[in-house]
Design a protein around this motif. Structure first.
Motif: not given
Length: 192
Positions: A100-117
């Motif tokens: 569960y993240m901010k954005g989607l794996p192809d287009a994260p909308r948060c640096g922390f979400s992008a890092l996890a993906v």
């Protein structure tokens, strides 16, 4: 243009007239009315507290629903009989790697979400995700389910792992490799 518009709004709101006004003519939200004083015909409750603005005598803007909006654009309440918490439980149960993240794996909308993906993608496992930014009820349900306040929230094999910092730490220690080892590319646990 923006400066002109804000100047017009400010001038209209600070006007000392006692009558109800319609902002910017009939083409601009016919139902958006405000009053500079609590007059009986204004539709604004004269008993409202002034919140420390007694000298100006103004009350908050009052906007009613727009009767000209087509029913296709009105909010709907779809009752499917399944709660959002049930959907979260189903997501976690059915998906070996759920985030569960901010954005989607192809287009994260948060640096922390992008890092996890990015960390999870290193293992080549399928990642299922839901964007919590578009649905406040989903966001609150996930928080209630995990009792964890921040996002992203990563689940592996039905268990809550944590956020991006925990996933990164597990990756650095080699723990994530062991945990994801039996998840195949088609999303099933076990061997293909």
């Amino acid at each position: 243009m923006a400066r002109l518009l804000s100047s017009m709004v400010l001038r209209a709101m600070t006007s000392s007239s006692n009558s109800t006004k319609v902002a910017f003519g009939s083409s601009y939200l016919k139902q958006m009315k405000y009053s500079t004083r609590g007059s009986a015909d204004s539709g604004v409750n004269a008993d409202l507290p002034t919140n420390g603005f007694a000298s100006s005598g103004t009350y908050p803007t009052r906007i009613t629903s727009d009767p000209d909006t087509h029913e296709d654009f009105q909010p709907t309440n779809k009752n499917t009989g399944i709660s959002i918490l049930d959907i979260v439980q189903q997501d976690v149960k059915e998906n070996p790697v759920m985030i569960y993240m901010k954005g989607l794996p192809d287009a994260p909308r948060c640096g922390f979400s992008a890092l996890a993906v990015k960390v999870l993608q290193q293992y080549g496992v399928p990642i299922r995700a839901r964007d919590i930014l578009g649905d406040l009820k989903l966001k609150e349900s996930v928080k209630a389910y995990t009792n964890w306040p921040t996002f992203p929230q990563v689940f592996i094999k039905g268990e809550f792992v944590g956020g991006s910092d925990i996933v990164l730490n597990m990756h650095q220690k080699g723990e994530l490799k062991d945990l994801l080892a039996d998840i195949t590319h088609n999303g099933n646990q076990g061997r293909e």
